[in-house]
Design a protein around this motif. Structure first.
Motif, PDB file in Angstrom:
ATOM      1  N   VAL A  52       0.839  -1.208   0.000  1.00  0.00           N
ATOM      2  CA  VAL A  52       0.000   0.000   0.000  1.00  0.00           C
ATOM      3  C   VAL A  52       0.869   1.251   0.000  1.00  0.00           C
ATOM      4  O   VAL A  52       0.560   2.232  -0.682  1.00  0.00           O
ATOM      5  CB  VAL A  52      -0.950   0.012   1.217  1.00  0.00           C
ATOM      6  N   ALA A  53       1.944   1.220   0.739  1.00  0.00           N
ATOM      7  CA  ALA A  53       2.840   2.380   0.790  1.00  0.00           C
ATOM      8  C   ALA A  53       3.334   2.749  -0.599  1.00  0.00           C
ATOM      9  O   ALA A  53       3.367   3.941  -0.965  1.00  0.00           O
ATOM     10  CB  ALA A  53       4.022   2.089   1.715  1.00  0.00           C
ATOM     11  N   LYS A  63       4.708  12.014   0.722  1.00  0.00           N
ATOM     12  CA  LYS A  63       5.785  11.303   1.390  1.00  0.00           C
ATOM     13  C   LYS A  63       5.147  10.305   2.345  1.00  0.00           C
ATOM     14  O   LYS A  63       4.183  10.635   3.045  1.00  0.00           O
ATOM     15  CB  LYS A  63       6.681  12.264   2.169  1.00  0.00           C
ATOM     16  N   ILE A  64       5.677   9.081   2.371  1.00  0.00           N
ATOM     17  CA  ILE A  64       5.095   8.024   3.198  1.00  0.00           C
ATOM     18  C   ILE A  64       6.085   7.583   4.263  1.00  0.00           C
ATOM     19  O   ILE A  64       7.234   7.242   3.948  1.00  0.00           O
ATOM     20  CB  ILE A  64       4.702   6.799   2.344  1.00  0.00           C
ATOM     21  N   HIS A  83      11.169   3.284  -2.680  1.00  0.00           N
ATOM     22  CA  HIS A  83      10.730   4.464  -3.428  1.00  0.00           C
ATOM     23  C   HIS A  83      11.342   5.684  -2.750  1.00  0.00           C
ATOM     24  O   HIS A  83      11.480   5.717  -1.519  1.00  0.00           O
ATOM     25  CB  HIS A  83       9.200   4.557  -3.425  1.00  0.00           C
ATOM     26  N   LYS A  84      11.667   6.674  -3.526  1.00  0.00           N
ATOM     27  CA  LYS A  84      12.350   7.843  -2.976  1.00  0.00           C
ATOM     28  C   LYS A  84      11.496   8.606  -1.962  1.00  0.00           C
ATOM     29  O   LYS A  84      12.040   9.348  -1.133  1.00  0.00           O
ATOM     30  CB  LYS A  84      12.778   8.787  -4.098  1.00  0.00           C
ATOM     31  N   ARG A  85      10.171   8.421  -2.014  1.00  0.00           N
ATOM     32  CA  ARG A  85       9.309   9.139  -1.059  1.00  0.00           C
ATOM     33  C   ARG A  85       8.787   8.229   0.052  1.00  0.00           C
ATOM     34  O   ARG A  85       7.860   8.616   0.765  1.00  0.00           O
ATOM     35  CB  ARG A  85       8.144   9.802  -1.794  1.00  0.00           C
ATOM     36  N   ILE A  86       9.373   7.043   0.192  1.00  0.00           N
ATOM     37  CA  ILE A  86       8.966   6.149   1.278  1.00  0.00           C
ATOM     38  C   ILE A  86      10.121   5.944   2.245  1.00  0.00           C
ATOM     39  O   ILE A  86      11.231   5.612   1.842  1.00  0.00           O
ATOM     40  CB  ILE A  86       8.511   4.771   0.763  1.00  0.00           C
ATOM     41  N   ASP A  87       9.813   6.140   3.518  1.00  0.00           N
ATOM     42  CA  ASP A  87      10.772   5.870   4.591  1.00  0.00           C
ATOM     43  C   ASP A  87      10.248   4.685   5.390  1.00  0.00           C
ATOM     44  O   ASP A  87       9.285   4.818   6.152  1.00  0.00           O
ATOM     45  CB  ASP A  87      10.909   7.111   5.481  1.00  0.00           C
TER      46      ASP A  87
END
Length: 250
Positions: A52-53, A63-64, A83-87
């Protein structure tokens, strides 16, 4: 929550499970919601292998912060759904200690609370999520529908037919994994009352619930779904909802 996910075999089976029902009747609502209610940063609590993220990052531009208590799940997420926007982060003791109070614009918890047999922990998680959200931010809970326990759906069955489950009682869940044996998990029967009372006690308001079914879609939409996911032999999900979707506001 469910330490079974630390097993490589179970984690890999769970990752291979065809979650078409979850996508069509659950995740699509979450993606649509956050596409309309734009959020700079969204918390995915109990992110599992990151399915889902990744969709949230790709389709919303948000950003997630995706957290899970299973080291193995976070490893799979980093390996397969980076993904660059997932931490991706591992959380311990239900604590979001790395996240400042009132710093996030939205949150989701997908199939988190049904895998938790302790209502004390559920309360603690809801309170932590409330803490990190900014005022007027939204929290969406997606879980198995307690009102269709025992009903066989095309990709899974949760609980036994004709058995009445008590408050928080453990159930056997069977996930049908392509070309593999069923993945057998155990989760817990939480009625609507548990969600609604604990969301309210955590401080959330404007609490609403949805029960999505395949018949919510018109013929053209179903044809589009089948073109994307393959020709599906729809079962009881046509008229009965496998899931519940709670929306709540801080």
């Amino acid at each position: 929550m469910n330490n079974l996910f630390e097993s490589d075999k179970i984690a890999n089976q769970f990752n291979a499970y065809n979650d078409v029902l979850e996508q069509v009747l659950g995740y699509s609502h979450i993606l649509s919601f956050f596409s309309k209610h734009q959020a700079e940063t969204i918390l995915d609590y109990g992110c599992g292998p990151g399915k889902v993220a990744l969709r949230l990052a790709q389709q919303t531009g948000s950003k997630i912060i995706a957290v899970d208590e299973s080291d193995r799940m976070i490893t799979i997420a980093n390996q397969q759904r980076a993904h660059k926007r997932i931490d991706y982060q591992v959380v311990k003791n239900d604590s979001l200690s790395s996240v400042p109070s009132e710093s996030l614009d939205g949150a989701i918890a997908c199939y988190v609370f049904i895998n938790n047999g302790s209502e004390v922990r559920i309360k603690r998680i809801m309170s932590e999520i409330y803490r990190v959200l900014r005022p007027k931010s939204h929290f969406i809970v997606l879980d198995t529908n307690p009102n269709t326990t025992g009903v066989p759906f095309s990709t899974f069955q949760n609980g036994s037919k004709d058995k009445v489950y008590g408050y928080g009682e453990q159930r056997v869940e069977k996930l049908h994994v392509n070309q593999q044996e069923d993945l057998i998990l155990h989760d817990f029967n939480w009625p609507n009352q548990m969600y609604e009372s604990n969301l309210k006690n955590a401080g959330f308001n404007h609490i609403t619930v949805k029960y999505p079914t395949i018949n919510d879609f018109n013929a053209e939409q179903i044809a589009t779904i089948e073109a994307q996911y393959g020709n599906i032999n729809w079962g009881n999900e046509r008229t009965q909802s496998p899931f519940i979707l709670y929306e709540a506001t801080k």
